[in-house]
Design a protein around this motif. Sequence first.
Motif, PDB file in Angstrom:
ATOM      1  N   LEU A   5      92.829  26.284 -31.743  1.00  0.00           N
ATOM      2  CA  LEU A   5      93.822  27.328 -31.467  1.00  0.00           C
ATOM      3  C   LEU A   5      94.665  27.637 -32.703  1.00  0.00           C
ATOM      4  O   LEU A   5      95.142  28.763 -32.870  1.00  0.00           O
ATOM      5  N   SER A   9      95.202  31.255 -34.079  1.00  0.00           N
ATOM      6  CA  SER A   9      96.549  31.779 -34.282  1.00  0.00           C
ATOM      7  C   SER A   9      96.711  32.369 -35.687  1.00  0.00           C
ATOM      8  O   SER A   9      97.287  33.443 -35.873  1.00  0.00           O
ATOM      9  N   LYS A  10      96.154  31.669 -36.687  1.00  0.00           N
ATOM     10  CA  LYS A  10      96.253  32.159 -38.074  1.00  0.00           C
ATOM     11  C   LYS A  10      95.518  33.481 -38.239  1.00  0.00           C
ATOM     12  O   LYS A  10      96.008  34.388 -38.916  1.00  0.00           O
ATOM     13  N   ALA A  13      97.513  36.213 -36.609  1.00  0.00           N
ATOM     14  CA  ALA A  13      98.651  36.601 -37.454  1.00  0.00           C
ATOM     15  C   ALA A  13      98.180  37.482 -38.607  1.00  0.00           C
ATOM     16  O   ALA A  13      98.800  38.497 -38.926  1.00  0.00           O
ATOM     17  N   VAL A  60      97.253  30.470 -27.196  1.00  0.00           N
ATOM     18  CA  VAL A  60      97.936  30.413 -28.499  1.00  0.00           C
ATOM     19  C   VAL A  60      99.435  30.661 -28.292  1.00  0.00           C
ATOM     20  O   VAL A  60     100.283  29.934 -28.822  1.00  0.00           O
ATOM     21  N   LEU A  61      99.754  31.663 -27.496  1.00  0.00           N
ATOM     22  CA  LEU A  61     101.175  31.984 -27.250  1.00  0.00           C
ATOM     23  C   LEU A  61     101.879  30.845 -26.515  1.00  0.00           C
ATOM     24  O   LEU A  61     103.011  30.486 -26.835  1.00  0.00           O
ATOM     25  N   SER A  64     102.045  27.402 -28.891  1.00  0.00           N
ATOM     26  CA  SER A  64     102.651  27.409 -30.228  1.00  0.00           C
ATOM     27  C   SER A  64     104.129  27.014 -30.170  1.00  0.00           C
ATOM     28  O   SER A  64     104.827  27.333 -29.214  1.00  0.00           O
ATOM     29  N   ARG A  68     105.322  33.742 -32.000  1.00  0.00           N
ATOM     30  CA  ARG A  68     104.846  34.692 -33.019  1.00  0.00           C
ATOM     31  C   ARG A  68     104.334  36.001 -32.443  1.00  0.00           C
ATOM     32  O   ARG A  68     104.345  37.019 -33.106  1.00  0.00           O
TER      33      ARG A  68
END
Length: 182
Positions: A5, A9-10, A13, A60-61, A64, A68
């Motif tokens: 994840l 996530s990266k 972004a 991911v949300l 984290s 983000r």
Amino acid sequence: MEKHLVQLSKTMAYVLRHDPQSHGLTLDAEGWVSLKDLLAALRQQRSYWATLKEADLLAVLEQSEKQRFEVHNGKIRAYYGHSVPTKVEKQPATPPEILYHGTTPQAANLIEGRGLSPMKRQYVHLSADEETALVVARRRTNHPIILKVHARKAEANGVRFYLGNDMVWLAEPIPSDYIQFG
Ligand code: HQG
């Protein structure tokens, strides 16, 4: 957060802040893209993402430490961090009296001379509290410097501030008159 994840996530972004075109996507004026379109683009990117599901993006949300991304009505956007050429429209807001900016000793010296600049991003990024600013600074240095920004005063004199998430504020360039150094 689970390792796979973090990678996801990266990439999210990168796409939603910096280069949506690399994935055949375009941000709308407020930075949104459709969740379905993002999912389809990511599935094509890596073989092990071929079966990626919306639930993975939502995980991911949820997992984290930092807020983000925002999901609403089948769309997703980054709360902050953008560098795409067209400035994303953020909601102007009145900031608290004081906000914080965590940085390196070298940058702090330059900021003392010319104020806070967005550098490669669209907006200056500020933290709602000192602890968060410390985390931001530690990404870059073992000698963090925390600048105190007299945000309300700056706003009263025409510097615009915008909501990022609960911990991150965005702003136009901030002259050093409103920044406390040590
Ligand atoms: C510095 C991360 C020279 C500024 C973080 C900073 C944050 C100047 C660097 C978010 C300057 C820009 C943003 C000037 C500012 N001269 N240096 N006039 N004005 N600087 O990464 O605030 O994990 O664009 O001090 O946690 O460090 O990615 O900004 O050192 O919330 O979600 O120029 O990104 O979040 O660096 O970080 P950045 P930032 P994520």
